[in-house]
Every structure is written in C-alpha cells, then in structure tokens.
Design an enzyme around this catalytic site. Structure first.
Site, PDB file in Angstrom:
ATOM      1  N   LYS A  19       0.836  -1.208   0.000  1.00 38.22           N
ATOM      2  CA  LYS A  19       0.000   0.000   0.000  1.00 38.22           C
ATOM      3  C   LYS A  19       0.870   1.256   0.000  1.00 38.22           C
ATOM      4  O   LYS A  19       0.630   2.181  -0.774  1.00 38.22           O
ATOM      5  CB  LYS A  19      -0.927  -0.036   1.230  1.00 38.22           C
ATOM      6  CG  LYS A  19      -1.912   1.096   1.296  1.00 38.22           C
ATOM      7  CD  LYS A  19      -3.173   0.703   2.037  1.00 38.22           C
ATOM      8  CE  LYS A  19      -3.011   0.730   3.538  1.00 38.22           C
ATOM      9  NZ  LYS A  19      -2.904   2.095   4.083  1.00 38.22           N
ATOM     10  N   ARG A  24       2.833   5.923  -3.180  1.00 39.90           N
ATOM     11  CA  ARG A  24       3.980   6.752  -3.564  1.00 39.90           C
ATOM     12  C   ARG A  24       4.240   6.670  -5.063  1.00 39.90           C
ATOM     13  O   ARG A  24       4.626   7.658  -5.689  1.00 39.90           O
ATOM     14  CB  ARG A  24       5.217   6.330  -2.752  1.00 39.90           C
ATOM     15  CG  ARG A  24       5.146   6.806  -1.289  1.00 39.90           C
ATOM     16  CD  ARG A  24       6.115   6.029  -0.414  1.00 39.90           C
ATOM     17  NE  ARG A  24       6.225   6.562   0.947  1.00 39.90           N
ATOM     18  CZ  ARG A  24       5.332   6.336   1.935  1.00 39.90           C
ATOM     19  NH1 ARG A  24       4.249   5.606   1.700  1.00 39.90           N
ATOM     20  NH2 ARG A  24       5.534   6.834   3.139  1.00 39.90           N
ATOM     21  N   GLY A  91      -5.028   7.961   5.373  1.00 40.77           N
ATOM     22  CA  GLY A  91      -4.094   8.857   6.056  1.00 40.77           C
ATOM     23  C   GLY A  91      -2.860   9.125   5.201  1.00 40.77           C
ATOM     24  O   GLY A  91      -2.321  10.238   5.193  1.00 40.77           O
ATOM     25  N   ARG A 119      -8.510  12.083  12.513  1.00 44.01           N
ATOM     26  CA  ARG A 119      -7.080  11.775  12.663  1.00 44.01           C
ATOM     27  C   ARG A 119      -6.248  13.053  12.743  1.00 44.01           C
ATOM     28  O   ARG A 119      -6.555  14.042  12.088  1.00 44.01           O
ATOM     29  CB  ARG A 119      -6.650  10.850  11.523  1.00 44.01           C
ATOM     30  CG  ARG A 119      -7.462   9.547  11.625  1.00 44.01           C
ATOM     31  CD  ARG A 119      -7.032   8.524  10.667  1.00 44.01           C
ATOM     32  NE  ARG A 119      -5.682   8.089  10.914  1.00 44.01           N
ATOM     33  CZ  ARG A 119      -5.023   7.279  10.101  1.00 44.01           C
ATOM     34  NH1 ARG A 119      -5.608   6.850   8.989  1.00 44.01           N
ATOM     35  NH2 ARG A 119      -3.804   6.910  10.376  1.00 44.01           N
ATOM     36  N   SER A 164       6.965   8.858  12.323  1.00 42.96           N
ATOM     37  CA  SER A 164       5.879   8.696  11.356  1.00 42.96           C
ATOM     38  C   SER A 164       6.401   8.934   9.954  1.00 42.96           C
ATOM     39  O   SER A 164       6.876  10.025   9.630  1.00 42.96           O
ATOM     40  CB  SER A 164       4.747   9.693  11.658  1.00 42.96           C
ATOM     41  OG  SER A 164       3.945   9.875  10.507  1.00 42.96           O
ATOM     42  N   GLN A 166       4.571   9.150   7.430  1.00 41.99           N
ATOM     43  CA  GLN A 166       3.679  10.089   6.739  1.00 41.99           C
ATOM     44  C   GLN A 166       4.112  11.523   7.003  1.00 41.99           C
ATOM     45  O   GLN A 166       4.115  12.353   6.097  1.00 41.99           O
ATOM     46  CB  GLN A 166       2.232   9.852   7.186  1.00 41.99           C
ATOM     47  CG  GLN A 166       1.716   8.495   6.715  1.00 41.99           C
ATOM     48  CD  GLN A 166       0.305   8.188   7.166  1.00 41.99           C
ATOM     49  OE1 GLN A 166      -0.298   8.941   7.927  1.00 41.99           O
ATOM     50  NE2 GLN A 166      -0.218   7.068   6.720  1.00 41.99           N
ATOM     51  N   ASP A 312       1.467  -1.354  11.944  1.00 39.68           N
ATOM     52  CA  ASP A 312       0.176  -1.749  11.350  1.00 39.68           C
ATOM     53  C   ASP A 312      -0.151  -3.225  11.612  1.00 39.68           C
ATOM     54  O   ASP A 312      -1.289  -3.652  11.399  1.00 39.68           O
ATOM     55  CB  ASP A 312       0.182  -1.501   9.835  1.00 39.68           C
ATOM     56  CG  ASP A 312       0.196  -0.017   9.491  1.00 39.68           C
ATOM     57  OD1 ASP A 312      -0.124   0.803  10.371  1.00 39.68           O
ATOM     58  OD2 ASP A 312       0.536   0.314   8.343  1.00 39.68           O
ATOM     59  N   ARG A 343      -6.786   1.614  17.974  1.00 44.82           N
ATOM     60  CA  ARG A 343      -6.540   0.166  17.935  1.00 44.82           C
ATOM     61  C   ARG A 343      -6.183  -0.427  19.293  1.00 44.82           C
ATOM     62  O   ARG A 343      -6.228  -1.654  19.434  1.00 44.82           O
ATOM     63  CB  ARG A 343      -5.478  -0.162  16.874  1.00 44.82           C
ATOM     64  CG  ARG A 343      -6.017   0.039  15.465  1.00 44.82           C
ATOM     65  CD  ARG A 343      -5.031  -0.336  14.383  1.00 44.82           C
ATOM     66  NE  ARG A 343      -5.647  -0.138  13.072  1.00 44.82           N
ATOM     67  CZ  ARG A 343      -4.977   0.047  11.941  1.00 44.82           C
ATOM     68  NH1 ARG A 343      -3.643   0.065  11.955  1.00 44.82           N
ATOM     69  NH2 ARG A 343      -5.605   0.214  10.792  1.00 44.82           N
ATOM     70  N   ARG A 385      -7.953  -3.319   9.264  1.00 41.61           N
ATOM     71  CA  ARG A 385      -6.994  -4.225   9.931  1.00 41.61           C
ATOM     72  C   ARG A 385      -7.629  -4.940  11.128  1.00 41.61           C
ATOM     73  O   ARG A 385      -7.208  -6.032  11.493  1.00 41.61           O
ATOM     74  CB  ARG A 385      -5.724  -3.471  10.333  1.00 41.61           C
ATOM     75  CG  ARG A 385      -5.045  -2.821   9.124  1.00 41.61           C
ATOM     76  CD  ARG A 385      -3.560  -2.747   9.219  1.00 41.61           C
ATOM     77  NE  ARG A 385      -3.015  -1.982   8.124  1.00 41.61           N
ATOM     78  CZ  ARG A 385      -2.789  -2.439   6.884  1.00 41.61           C
ATOM     79  NH1 ARG A 385      -3.047  -3.700   6.592  1.00 41.61           N
ATOM     80  NH2 ARG A 385      -2.295  -1.654   5.936  1.00 41.61           N
TER      81      ARG A 385
END
Ligand code: S3P
Length: 426
Positions: A19, A24, A91, A119, A164, A166, A312, A343, A385
């Site tokens: 993913k 990307r 995200g 988020r 992170s 991201q 994850d 989570r 997930r």
C-alpha cells in the site's frame, strides 16, 4: 461472512501490492516527467483515492486492475482542482499529498470519511507552516477538512516528535518545492519507502541515522516499478500459519524492507517457525517468499525501536499473543490510538469478547495468552486491519466468528476472504 475453526491451512498464496509503495508510485509519477508504470499496484480503496486526487489535478492515469500508467507532468505541472479533493479513508493520501499541495501556486482543499476527519493533522500543519505554507484545519480542530494555500516554501530542519513516515514524507515532499536542503529527524526510524523511491525518480535525497534530507528543485523522471506484496497483508497469513494446527503456508513475493519487517523478528522471538526464501531486490526494495508452519508460541515483550517497523501489524500480533503461552507486553505504541480506529481500544474490546485476558495500557496492551478463544461478532469500527486480524482469530476460536461489517477490507485487501478460503481446510 462467518469464520469457523480450521483443521489446517495449506498452500501457496500471493498478497496484493504494498500500500505504501502503491500510493507513492502514483504521487511521485504524477510530479515526474514522462511515464511511470506500476505493476502489482494495490487496487484497494485507499490507493484509488490517491489516483482520484491526482486525476482531479489534471494528471492522466490509466488503471487496469494492478497495472497503472501515470502520465506525469513534472514538479510544476499540477492544475488547481475544481473541487475538494477526496482522500477517502486514507491517512497516507492526506498527509503525503499535503506536502505536495503546499508547494503549488494554487489554493486547494481536501476531505475524507468520518475516520479521516478524526485523525491528527497538527503533526503536518506544524512543519508545513514553518516552511511558510498556509495550511488550515477548516473546522479548527487539527483534523481534515484542510485548506492548503500555495506559498513560496523555505527549507527547514524539522525535529519530528513522532516516528511517522507520513510526517517525514510530507515534509520531504514539500522540500522538493523549497530552495536548499530540507531535513527531518525522527525519534526512531520509520518506513523509508519515500527515501528509496524518490531517489530512484532522480531526487537528491539522503538518509543518515535518524535524519532524512532532500535538495529542493530537482527534475524527476518517470520510472517502471514492480510493487512487491505488502507485508502488512502477508501478516494475517503469517499469523494464521503459525497459530493454526497442521499448517504450512508459503507467501510469495513479499516486501521485507527492514523498516517494515518487525513482525518476522517478533514471530521468531515468540518461537514461530518462519523463514525467508528466495531473498532478492526488486525495484530497490528487499523482497522474499515467507514460509511459515504451525508453531508452539510463547509470549514476549514488544517495545522500543521495533514498534514503527510493525505498527500496522500490532492488531494481528495481538491475536498471535492471545494464542501464545504466557504474557506478551506491547509498549511504546501510543500511535495505535490514532490509526483508522483507536486500535488499543478496538483490539482490547474484541479480544476480550473472544475470552482473552487482555489489559489496555496508555501505550499498548498486556495479553495473557494460551486460553481458548470463543467466536463472537467482531466490532470492526470500519477498520480494515481489525476486521482481517479477527478473521484470523476466528480460525482458532470455538464456534462462529462474524463481523458487524467486513466491507472495510476493501481499503487494503479487497480479496482477503477469497485468499483465506483458498488455504483453509475445515
Ligand atoms: C504509512 C505510514 C504509517 C502506517 C500507514 C502507512 C506510510 O503511518 O501506519 O499505514 O505509507 O507512510 P504513520 O506515518 O502515521 O506512522
């Protein structure tokens, strides 16, 4: 969908494309010159959100299942979108595209589903603002919808408070549009796909220890990329093969980048029979086939620098811990609270409902494993997930495991249940 106890799991499978790499590939292809061709692309809802956003900015992208061709227009070729960009549940789309949008000479806005609107986006608003971008949470709550106004960007050094990828990628992508060198230091190294891939597209980008840096204003050129299988999707079958009796599963062509592959080390630490075969490099990323067989597992501690490399996978690792003798303690994983669902809460609630002794903590959970699990209706909170991790728990539970809504699997693994049923023997 109802899952019942499996007698064994046997067979050879392939999981969908990674993913992170699929997102990307589309983004970097769009801002490169010439054509980028992705094979093995993840045809799931999240990556399709990324495609939709770049189409809305004038990029011609053709998609035939896992084969995607992007006709890039260079660093300065995006057009102002005529409406709000739709990032769906993703995200990665939200945070990475914000770095690119910050460098454009137009104002844009983006929004997504209910989960994305909860988020935290302050983590990208802060560094982008330091770079001179005008980024605003439209409801002033630190979340999407966001408005991003183009402004000349200045290169910065950013000390990120979170590990992170991201956040790191957002700042590095904005750095493409700044004069000079932009760098990011993280508390612990997060996944490095942006660094590996952008370098392949021609950017001057370096990683040294905890710091990644990029030189602004490069010319990027379209690439051919073979997207490897996603270890986050392989994780469900790794755990299934380890916890189900009489099992022997081979998962072909999985990305084993060390910044992603913490689950392999943890499975070994817990006594799992897991081996990597046919290790090779594909499109700059380490890839292997992963072989697992049924194992007697024991608990362990999961904490510190390994956490970003398996963040994850923690929901399905929690399921593995529930099936292992003794105690597993997960620490330093407060980031779990700000994923597609909280989570820590959603894993705890569902494992408890299955009869497991689990205690949530501020930054993880404590699981006393080894007790039989019982089937229940899983509350997914529309988190893909959670749905897939608990489908795996259902394979060892007494009775039936069902879901309030398993459609969320389409975010990262639309054919998850088909693949699962291809190796389960009841
Ligand atoms: C991702 C980074 C991770 C991960 C997410 C994908 C990426 O998020 O959880 O699924 O592709 O960069 P964070 O950067 O929030 O840790």
């Amino acid at each position: 969908m109802a899952i019942t106890k499996a007698n064994s799991l046997k067979g050879e499978i392939k999981v969908p494309g990674d993913k992170s790499i699929s997102h990307r590939g589309v983004m970097f292809g769009a801002i490169s010159e010439g054509t980028t061709e992705l094979t093995g692309f993840l045809d799931g809802a999240d990556c399709c959100s990324t495609i939709g956003c770049f189409r809305a900015m004038g990029i011609d992208i053709s998609q035939d299942a896992d084969h995607v061709i992007i006709h890039g227009k260079g660093l300065h070729g995006l057009k102002a979108p005529s409406q709000m960009l739709d990032v769906g549940n993703s995200g990665t789309t939200t945070r990475l595209i914000s770095g690119i949008l910050a460098g454009q000479p137009f104002v844009s806005s983006l929004n997504g589903d209910e989960s994305i609107q909860k988020r935290p986006m302050g983590r990208i608003i802060t560094p982008l603002t330091q770079m001179g971008a005008h980024v605003r949470s439209i409801k002033d709550n630190g979340c999407a919808p966001l408005e991003i106004g183009g402004a000349p960007l200045k290169a910065i050094h950013y000390d990120s408070p979170v590990a992170s990828a991201q956040v790191k990628s957002c700042v590095l992508l904005a750095g493409l549009y700044a004069d000079g060198v932009t760098s990011v230091t993280e508390p612990v190294v997060s996944r490095n796909h942006t660094e590996l891939m952008l370098s392949g597209f021609g950017a001057d980008i370096k990683s040294e220890g905890l710091t990644a840096s990029i030189v602004g204003g490069p010319k990027l050129y379209g690439q051919k990329i073979e997207v490897p299988g996603d270890i986050s999707s392989a994780a469900y079958f790794i755990v299934a093969g380890l916890i189900c009796p009489n099992s022997d599963v081979l998962i072909k062509n999985v990305n084993t980048n060390p910044t992603r592959a913490g689950i392999i080390k943890i499975a070994q630490d817990m006594g799992g029979n897991i081996e990597l075969l046919n290790e090779r490099i594909v499109s700059g990323e380490p890839v292997a086939d992963i072989h697992v067989t049924s194992s007697n597992l024991h608990g362990c501690e999961i904490s510190g620098d390994i956490i970003p490399t398996l963040i994850d996978e923690l929901p399905v690792i929690a399921v593995m811990a529930a099936c292992a003798d003794g105690t597993t303690t997960i620490k330093d994983a407060a980031e779990l609270k700000v994923k597609e669902s909280d989570r820590i809460a959603t894993v705890t609630e569902n494992l408890k409902n299955m009869g497991c002794d689990i205690t949530p903590t501020d930054d993880g959970m404590i699981i006393k494993g080894g007790q039989p699990l019982k089937g229940t209706t899983i509350k997914t909170y529309l988190d893909h997930r959670i749905a897939m991790s608990f489908a795996i728990a259902g394979l060892v539970a007494n009775g039936e495991t069902t879901f309030d809504d398993e459609s969320c699997c389409c975010i990262s693994y639309p054919k998850f249940f088909e693949t699962l049923s291809s190796i389960v023997n009841q």
